[in-house]
Structures are given as C-alpha cells and as structure tokens.
Design an enzyme around this catalytic site. Sequence first.
Site, PDB file in Angstrom:
ATOM      1  CE1 TYR A 110      -3.736   2.514   1.041  1.00  0.00           C
ATOM      2  CE2 TYR A 110      -1.893   3.568   2.165  1.00  0.00           C
ATOM      3  CZ  TYR A 110      -3.173   3.618   1.658  1.00  0.00           C
ATOM      4  OH  TYR A 110      -3.900   4.781   1.773  1.00  0.00           O
TER       5      TYR A 110
ATOM      6  CD  GLU B 191      -6.102   4.573  -0.881  1.00  0.00           C
ATOM      7  OE1 GLU B 191      -7.157   4.391  -1.519  1.00  0.00           O
ATOM      8  OE2 GLU B 191      -6.069   4.639   0.356  1.00  0.00           O
TER       9      GLU B 191
END
Length: 392
Positions: free
Chosen positions: A101, A189
């Site tokens: 991530y 993101e």
Amino acid sequence: MDLYEYQAKELFKANQVPTQEGAVVTSAEAAKLAAESFGGATVIKAQVKTGGRGKAGGVKLANDPAAAFTHAQNILGLDIKGHIVKKILVTPAEDIESEFYVSFLVDRSNRSFLCMASVAGGIDIEEVAAKTPEKLAKIQIDPLQGVSLELALAIAREAQIPEEIQDATAEVIMRLWDTFINSDATLVEVNPLVKTADNRVVALDGKVTLDENAFFRHPDFENYVDISNEDPLETAAKAKGLNYVKLDGSVGVIGNGAGLVMSTLDVVAYAGENFGGVKPANFLDIGGGASAQVMADGLEIILSDKDVKSVFVNVFGGITACDAVANGIVQAIEMLSSKENYQQKPIVVRLDGNNAKAGLEILRSANIKNIEIVETMDAAASKAAELAKWAK
Ligand code: GDP
Ligand code: MN
C-alpha cells in the site's frame, strides 16, 4: 473531484508510474474483444467511484475471452454501494506475489503532506491502521523538499517492503509523488501496489482525488468532469457560470452574495414550518453584478425545475444598487416570457439596501402580474412558502 481508476492510471502513465495496459469498455462484447487483443488472462474491473469493488463482485479474473464476456455481462449494471456500473476496465492480469500500500495525501491537521505506506496491501488501510499499526509507515513530507530518492528509500524500509524490491518501490514512490504534485491532487492512493512473480513493482489499482480549485492550471482535466452523475440543472447552471446547488424543497431561491443566500435558505425553511414543512429548492447566488442577463439565466434555471412552486428573489443592494437589480428583474421577465417554454410561477421579491425605494418603484410600475413585492425578509420568505404550499 474523485477520478475513476482508469483515469487515475492515465495520470500514472503520464508520470511514469508502472501500471498495466487497459481498455475501457461499456459492453460485454467489447470486453471480449479487448481480452482477445491482450491475449492471456485478463481482469475485468467495474469503474465506479467507490472502494471495495473486489468484495462487491466488481473485480473478476478471466482466463479467456469467453470468461471476460461473462464477467463483463455480470458486472455491467451491478450496484456497488449505490453506484451503478456503466464502464468496465479490461486489463491484462498480473501474476501477483505480494500486495503493498502507498498513498500521498494532504494532511490538514499537520498543515503538510503525508505519505502512508505498508507491506500489508490489498486490504483496507483503516484495517491495517487498527489491527497492525506497526506495519503502517506514516511520513510527513516537507512540501519544499519533496521526495528525494533517499527519502523514498527510507519510506520503503519503514513500510517493511522486502529488501530485494526496496529500490524499485522507492522509484515508484517518487513517481507517485510526482503524480500528486503535477496533478494538484489531494490524494493519490495505490492499493495494491504489487510485486509480480517476475519481480516488477506495478500499480494495480489507483485512486486519485483532484483539487478542482487548481483546474485553471489543467485545462485537460475538463475531460474528467463527469456530467453523467450530475443533476442536469446543475450542469446547465455551471455552463452559464452560475453558483447553483439543487436542494430538495419547493421554494426557488435567488440572492446576491453567498452569505445572504445561505441565510435566506434558513429563513425559508423556518417560515416553511408553518406551511407543513415547505423547504428551499436550491441555492443560487447571482453575485455582485445582478445584470438582467444573469437574473434571466438564474430565473430560467429555477423556473425550469419542476419541483419549484414559487420563487423568492432576495436582494440586498450594495455596490449594485436596487434600481439596477429591479431593472434586471423586469428585463429578465421580459426576456423569459417571450420564450415559448416560459413557465410562469409566483415570484416574491424583497429588495433592501442601496436605492431600495427606487428599485421598488420600478418593480411596482412594471406591474408584472406574477410578481409580489414584500418588504421584509421574514414576511417575504413566509409569502413564498405559503405560495409554494398552495400551488398545484
Ligand atoms: P478494489 O477492491 O476496488 O480495491 O479493487 P482492486 O483493483 O484493488 O482489486 C481488488 C483485488 O483484486 C486486488 O487486491 C487483487 O488481489 C485482485 N486483483 C486485481 N487485479 C489483479 C490481477 O491483475 N491479478 C491478480 N492475480 N489479482 C488481481
Ligand atoms: Mn484497491
């Protein structure tokens, strides 16, 4: 403004962030053709502006073009948290070894930018933060320094990215920072950023939120404005440069100055309680000028709203005096009533402030039959609410 995954990936490509090829389609047949052209396995992905598509059945692996067709057929029209799937992204499938991530965002509480990165990807980052916070690195970014290779490497290490791909990940982190800065984004993101079986680091998913206040620097971002999800009246108002927001009541509201319009909404809602809960139908600030054209544009938008039963024009004359506004209203009604689709509805006008007397005189002598002049804001709001209640 949030972007679709495929749009986020366009920005990634423009900033040299490694990501897969992709084709955006709107039919199962086209998904099949795209899968044929890529060859091998593909992933069929719902394009909706919400997360958790995978869990909702909106992301499916297709081993061959026939499977791509079937999955696309099932995903098109799917309701994912209230978003109906109209577009699908077909991408060549990656052979994933592990999922990470990475995100950059505006950190308002620290008046700075923040990078979050974790070896635990592919799941909700909130879950990682709650259950395994030691796996989530949070690094503040100095906006003037940006992200050097050194800092990117430090981020990769702190996120516990496996050593053999720390360099490659750091490279991607720098390019994601470039994407964030070059696009004037408030969020970039990637979840998951993956390590493939052949040791490449690839952004498999992308979420980007753009700052609309910076659109003047990005004329090409106009393409990202998604009018299909917008209220048609808001689209029409935007095209005319009006500051309009549709609400769900029945009293159309026009005023000059955002503060006055906001308080007008309150006053209408308050007065409406005496008439069974009548509410304002919109916010519309015509700003300082209040020319006949702006008034006509505003009235036209509001009158064409089928939910509007009465209109409250609330003007406080300042630099633009009330007589100019009154002339604007009279001319606007003339312009509109010559149009064949003009919808006549009761209009309550309250004028106060600079040259109010002259303004009221102009309106009275124009003698327009569906205009009613009421001198105070409270009484005018009450009148407009009453008219809305009794209108058919
Ligand atoms: P989200 O659920 O909306 O976040 O959609 P994602 O694009 O992140 O996909 C969800 C999950 O599907 C990912 O975490 C992966 O596990 C899986 N996935 C997506 N693309 C691929 C792919 O190319 N290959 C494989 N094997 N899995 C994928
Ligand atoms: Mn994802």
